[in-house]
Design a protein around this motif. Structure first.
Motif, PDB file in Angstrom:
ATOM      1  N   VAL A 302       0.859  -1.186   0.000  1.00 19.73           N
ATOM      2  CA  VAL A 302       0.000   0.000   0.000  1.00 19.73           C
ATOM      3  C   VAL A 302       0.895   1.235   0.000  1.00 19.73           C
ATOM      4  N   GLY A 303       0.430   2.304  -0.648  1.00 21.32           N
ATOM      5  CA  GLY A 303       1.126   3.577  -0.575  1.00 21.32           C
ATOM      6  C   GLY A 303       2.245   3.769  -1.563  1.00 21.32           C
ATOM      7  N   ALA A 304       2.499   2.821  -2.485  1.00 20.18           N
ATOM      8  CA  ALA A 304       3.586   2.982  -3.444  1.00 20.18           C
ATOM      9  C   ALA A 304       3.316   4.202  -4.325  1.00 20.18           C
ATOM     10  N   GLY A 305       4.351   5.024  -4.507  1.00 21.30           N
ATOM     11  CA  GLY A 305       4.231   6.214  -5.329  1.00 21.30           C
ATOM     12  C   GLY A 305       3.671   7.412  -4.598  1.00 21.30           C
ATOM     13  N   VAL A 306       3.268   7.243  -3.352  1.00 18.64           N
ATOM     14  CA  VAL A 306       2.656   8.327  -2.585  1.00 18.64           C
ATOM     15  C   VAL A 306       3.733   9.144  -1.880  1.00 18.64           C
ATOM     16  N   ALA A 307       3.588  10.466  -1.908  1.00 19.00           N
ATOM     17  CA  ALA A 307       4.505  11.343  -1.185  1.00 19.00           C
ATOM     18  C   ALA A 307       4.072  11.428   0.272  1.00 19.00           C
ATOM     19  N   VAL A 308       5.021  11.367   1.194  1.00 16.19           N
ATOM     20  CA  VAL A 308       4.708  11.441   2.624  1.00 16.19           C
ATOM     21  C   VAL A 308       5.549  12.531   3.263  1.00 16.19           C
ATOM     22  N   GLY A 309       4.976  13.166   4.267  1.00 15.29           N
ATOM     23  CA  GLY A 309       5.705  14.180   5.014  1.00 15.29           C
ATOM     24  C   GLY A 309       6.576  13.552   6.083  1.00 15.29           C
ATOM     25  N   LEU A 310       7.708  14.178   6.356  1.00 16.54           N
ATOM     26  CA  LEU A 310       8.649  13.656   7.341  1.00 16.54           C
ATOM     27  C   LEU A 310       8.928  14.708   8.406  1.00 16.54           C
ATOM     28  N   THR A 311       8.982  14.270   9.657  1.00 17.58           N
ATOM     29  CA  THR A 311       9.413  15.155  10.737  1.00 17.58           C
ATOM     30  C   THR A 311      10.471  14.437  11.552  1.00 17.58           C
ATOM     31  N   ALA A 312      11.144  15.190  12.390  1.00 15.21           N
ATOM     32  CA  ALA A 312      12.214  14.609  13.210  1.00 15.21           C
ATOM     33  C   ALA A 312      11.681  13.649  14.259  1.00 15.21           C
ATOM     34  N   ALA A 313      10.357  13.575  14.425  1.00 14.93           N
ATOM     35  CA  ALA A 313       9.795  12.660  15.428  1.00 14.93           C
ATOM     36  C   ALA A 313       9.672  11.242  14.915  1.00 14.93           C
ATOM     37  N   SER A 314       9.722  11.045  13.590  1.00 14.89           N
ATOM     38  CA  SER A 314       9.602   9.693  13.032  1.00 14.89           C
ATOM     39  C   SER A 314      10.981   9.124  12.739  1.00 14.89           C
ATOM     40  N   ALA A 315      11.077   7.806  12.718  1.00 14.90           N
ATOM     41  CA  ALA A 315      12.357   7.162  12.436  1.00 14.90           C
ATOM     42  C   ALA A 315      12.843   7.540  11.042  1.00 14.90           C
ATOM     43  N   THR A 316      11.943   7.547  10.056  1.00 13.11           N
ATOM     44  CA  THR A 316      12.330   7.892   8.685  1.00 13.11           C
ATOM     45  C   THR A 316      12.787   9.338   8.612  1.00 13.11           C
ATOM     46  N   GLY A 317      12.065  10.235   9.299  1.00 12.92           N
ATOM     47  CA  GLY A 317      12.449  11.643   9.306  1.00 12.92           C
ATOM     48  C   GLY A 317      13.805  11.867   9.942  1.00 12.92           C
ATOM     49  N   ARG A 318      14.116  11.129  10.975  1.00  5.37           N
ATOM     50  CA  ARG A 318      15.427  11.262  11.624  1.00  5.37           C
ATOM     51  C   ARG A 318      16.549  10.832  10.683  1.00  5.37           C
ATOM     52  N   THR A 319      16.295   9.756   9.935  1.00  6.90           N
ATOM     53  CA  THR A 319      17.301   9.310   8.968  1.00  6.90           C
ATOM     54  C   THR A 319      17.477  10.344   7.858  1.00  6.90           C
ATOM     55  N   ALA A 320      16.373  10.942   7.412  1.00  2.00           N
ATOM     56  CA  ALA A 320      16.453  11.953   6.357  1.00  2.00           C
ATOM     57  C   ALA A 320      17.290  13.144   6.790  1.00  2.00           C
ATOM     58  N   ARG A 321      17.260  13.462   8.078  1.00  2.00           N
ATOM     59  CA  ARG A 321      18.000  14.616   8.571  1.00  2.00           C
ATOM     60  C   ARG A 321      19.446  14.297   8.939  1.00  2.00           C
ATOM     61  N   SER A 322      19.682  13.066   9.401  1.00  4.95           N
ATOM     62  CA  SER A 322      21.025  12.730   9.894  1.00  4.95           C
ATOM     63  C   SER A 322      21.823  11.839   8.961  1.00  4.95           C
ATOM     64  N   GLY A 323      21.141  11.105   8.082  1.00  2.96           N
ATOM     65  CA  GLY A 323      21.827  10.131   7.243  1.00  2.96           C
ATOM     66  C   GLY A 323      22.220   8.882   8.007  1.00  2.96           C
ATOM     67  N   LEU A 324      21.698   8.729   9.224  1.00  2.00           N
ATOM     68  CA  LEU A 324      22.042   7.594  10.082  1.00  2.00           C
ATOM     69  C   LEU A 324      20.818   6.732  10.353  1.00  2.00           C
ATOM     70  N   ALA A 325      21.081   5.513  10.825  1.00  2.00           N
ATOM     71  CA  ALA A 325      19.985   4.645  11.244  1.00  2.00           C
ATOM     72  C   ALA A 325      19.258   5.284  12.417  1.00  2.00           C
ATOM     73  N   ALA A 326      17.971   5.030  12.508  1.00  2.00           N
ATOM     74  CA  ALA A 326      17.178   5.619  13.586  1.00  2.00           C
ATOM     75  C   ALA A 326      16.147   4.619  14.081  1.00  2.00           C
ATOM     76  N   ARG A 327      15.735   4.791  15.345  1.00  2.00           N
ATOM     77  CA  ARG A 327      14.754   3.891  15.942  1.00  2.00           C
ATOM     78  C   ARG A 327      13.870   4.675  16.891  1.00  2.00           C
ATOM     79  N   VAL A 328      12.574   4.405  16.837  1.00  2.00           N
ATOM     80  CA  VAL A 328      11.617   4.979  17.782  1.00  2.00           C
ATOM     81  C   VAL A 328      10.941   3.820  18.485  1.00  2.00           C
ATOM     82  N   ASP A 329      11.089   3.765  19.803  1.00  2.00           N
ATOM     83  CA  ASP A 329      10.552   2.631  20.557  1.00  2.00           C
ATOM     84  C   ASP A 329       9.061   2.750  20.825  1.00  2.00           C
ATOM     85  N   ASP A 330       8.553   3.983  20.916  1.00  2.00           N
ATOM     86  CA  ASP A 330       7.111   4.139  21.153  1.00  2.00           C
ATOM     87  C   ASP A 330       6.666   5.494  20.620  1.00  2.00           C
ATOM     88  N   TYR A 331       5.917   5.471  19.529  1.00  2.00           N
ATOM     89  CA  TYR A 331       5.448   6.715  18.923  1.00  2.00           C
ATOM     90  C   TYR A 331       4.456   7.457  19.817  1.00  2.00           C
TER      91      TYR A 331
END
Length: 566
Positions: A302-331
């Motif tokens: 689901v969601g292929a081709g869809v644009a999504v917003g990123l913030t520093a609170a999400s694991a993906t957003g943290r990677t986008a900002r730092s270029g490093l692996a990221a983990r969120v234990d509880d959203y």
């Protein structure tokens, strides 16, 4: 229902009185607590009618009937399942008068659970056996002839998360073993008892530490403990996980090696990562910026081709900002953030992200999410990174192929499509126009007296003129149209959804702009062109021929003009 002191609960003995029909007449509070029933659910009913387990009712009523029939006291030991675990009782079944309305039988029970467990432990083997297995890191159990647990070592207690007292005397199912696993173990144990041969099988069992894989070995006992079976379980979870990881990586590497398109590779990577990490979902994202990403593929799909917003609170957003692996234990800890709120509303509580680096730049991320908080740890981070490394190779390969395809299809001087790309595109446009009944025009353009520019001003100036004309034509064309350099000073222009009259107008406008170009040395550049549409030519080859003929008519008519075919 439980009884914790020998003889009864508190200071009250466990006593039950029954009539000649084996219906309960009276029961002490300790007896009621033991069977887990209120008095009105027991008195006036037989043990079976009151709902006591069949394995209790059958031996108890057999002894009760014998006492009523013979008038003699009898004794037995009884295994009693209760809400607090299995209890062992020693019963004295004594005859009563029963003639004057009194009880026909009186049962006095003593709780002997602790002593019985000690006996079962001792029956688990001789001192040498216990010394051998008690300190073993492998969970070990001894099963008796009825396939009930007769002994467990400390490692098995730890793996089961239950004390020995709640396991001894239980069947495998009563001990908490899942039905399917218990059935396989019982089948193997019976085979060992029947043949005297060893047996082995792999087991997937729930533990307080999560699901674990074990290699189970069942061994027959000879000598003093003959007729019993020893079950030895070796934890092979790490090996199984490592093999599963390697198999998944091989499958991904195979897809990468066969140069599948990026979407297919991303889909396989997401599916394998989700399966291996036991994740709710996984996805491959391409970063458009620190704040936006495009989903290339996901599992579930689901969601292929869809644009999504990123913030520093999400694991993906943290990677986008730092270029490093990221983990969120509880959203839920940052649910005030809008993008995190969307993640939580989508059913995810924790997330993990690994960067995809290619050619020295951060291209995107491979991510995984779980409906459970704290679902990912360092082991999952390592596994995701291994998949991300393969995904990054796939991205680099795809970009290299795209670049090669672009170079193969592009004229290096003007940046326009070359003849090869033009021929392929024209065939496709003709097929679409014929299928849907739409108009299609083709224009062939040729710079007038271009050889004179090369001869008088030099080839460097000539190349600059070609590049400028190419840029002008590209800028003049509309979306969906194609301009190509066919070779030398000749250009072609495909105009979908345009008839010959519209094509002539568009080409005349472009030729007028070409005539306004300023060339070093003051030379003037003009262009002649021929235009043809599908009303005149039935196929791509005829379109080319007719447009070419129209071009030469324009040349013969004095140049710097556009002629229509037909």
């Amino acid at each position: 229902m439980s009884a914790t002191r020998t003889g009864g609960i508190g200071d009250e003995p466990i006593v039950m009185e029954l009539d000649r029909e084996l219906r309960h007449v009276r029961a002490s509070d300790a007896a009621l607590a033991m069977v887990g029933l209120p008095a009105d659910a027991l008195v006036g009913r037989t043990s079976g009618e009151a709902g006591l387990p069949p394995e209790v009712v059958e031996p108890l009523e057999r002894e009760l009937r014998a006492v009523v029939r013979t008038g003699r006291e009898r004794r037995l030991e009884l295994r009693m399942p209760t809400a607090g675990g299995v209890r062992w009782l020693r019963l004295r079944v004594r005859p009563g008068g029963g003639d004057d309305g009194g009880p026909a039988v009186t049962v006095v029970a003593t709780d002997i659970t602790e002593r019985k467990l000690a006996e079962l432990r001792l029956s688990g083997g001789n001192a040498a056996f216990r010394a051998l297995v008690e300190d073993s890191p492998d969970p070990i159990a001894l099963l008796d002839r009825e396939l009930r647990v007769a002994f467990v070592n400390d490692a098995l207690e730890h793996a089961a998360g239950r004390p020995a007292g709640s396991l001894l005397g239980c069947s495998l199912r009563e001990a908490g073993t899942p039905d399917d696993v218990a059935a396989r173990l019982e089948e193997a144990a019976r085979r060992v008892l029947d043949t005297g041969e060893r047996a082995g099988l792999e087991l997937h069992l729930p533990t307080p530490q999560g699901l674990r894989w074990y290699s189970g070995r069942l061994l027959p006992v000879s000598g003093e403990g003959a007729g019993n079976v020893i079950l030895i379980c070796t934890d092979i979870t790490e090996r199984v996980n490592r093999e599963a990881e390697q198999a998944a990586l091989r499958r991904v590497a195979t897809v990468v090696a066969r140069e599948a398109d990026l979407e297919e590779i991303a889909r396989v990577v997401a599916q394998e990562a989700a399966t291996l990490l036991d994740a709710t979902s996984s996805a491959v994202y391409r970063f458009e910026s620190e704040d936006t990403a495009t989903c290339i593929a996901a599992h579930p799909p689901v969601g292929a081709g869809v644009a999504v917003g990123l913030t520093a609170a999400s694991a993906t957003g943290r990677t986008a900002r730092s270029g490093l692996a990221a983990r969120v234990d509880d959203y839920l800890e940052d649910v005030g953030d809008s993008s995190v709120r969307e993640v939580v509303e989508g059913g995810l509580r924790s997330g993990i992200s690994a960067p995809l680096w290619t050619r020295g730049r951060l291209w995107g991320a491979l991510t995984a999410g779980s409906a459970e908080p704290g679902a990912f740890g360092t082991a999952e981070e390592r596994r995701l990174a291994a998949f991300a490394e393969l995904a990054a190779i796939a991205v680099a390969n795809a970009e290299t192929r795209e670049e090669l395809d672009r170079l193969v299809a592009t004229d290096p001087l003007t940046g326009l499509a070359n003849r090869r790309a033009f021929t392929r595109r024209l065939a496709g446009e003709v097929e679409r126009a014929r299928r849907y009944g739409h108009p299609l025009s083709l224009a062939i353009l040729d710079l007038d007296d271009f050889k004179l520019i090369n001869d008088t001003l030099g080839h460097q100036t000539g190349d600059a003129v070609l590049a400028a004309v190419g840029a002008l034509l590209q800028g003049t064309s509309r979306a969906g149209e194609m301009v190509a350099r066919m070779g030398g000073e000749e250009f072609a222009w495909i105009l979908p959804e345009v008839d010959v009259a519209g094509g002539v107008v568009a080409v005349q406008r472009a030729c007028a702009q070409i005539a306004d170009l300023v060339v070093d040395g003051g030379a003037r550049v003009t262009c002649s062109a021929g235009v043809c549409d599908l009303e005149t030519a039935p196929d791509a080859d005829e379109l080319m021929r007719q447009a070419d003929r129209a071009l030469y008519r324009a040349k013969r008519a004095g140049r710097d003009r556009v002629e229509a075919a037909g």
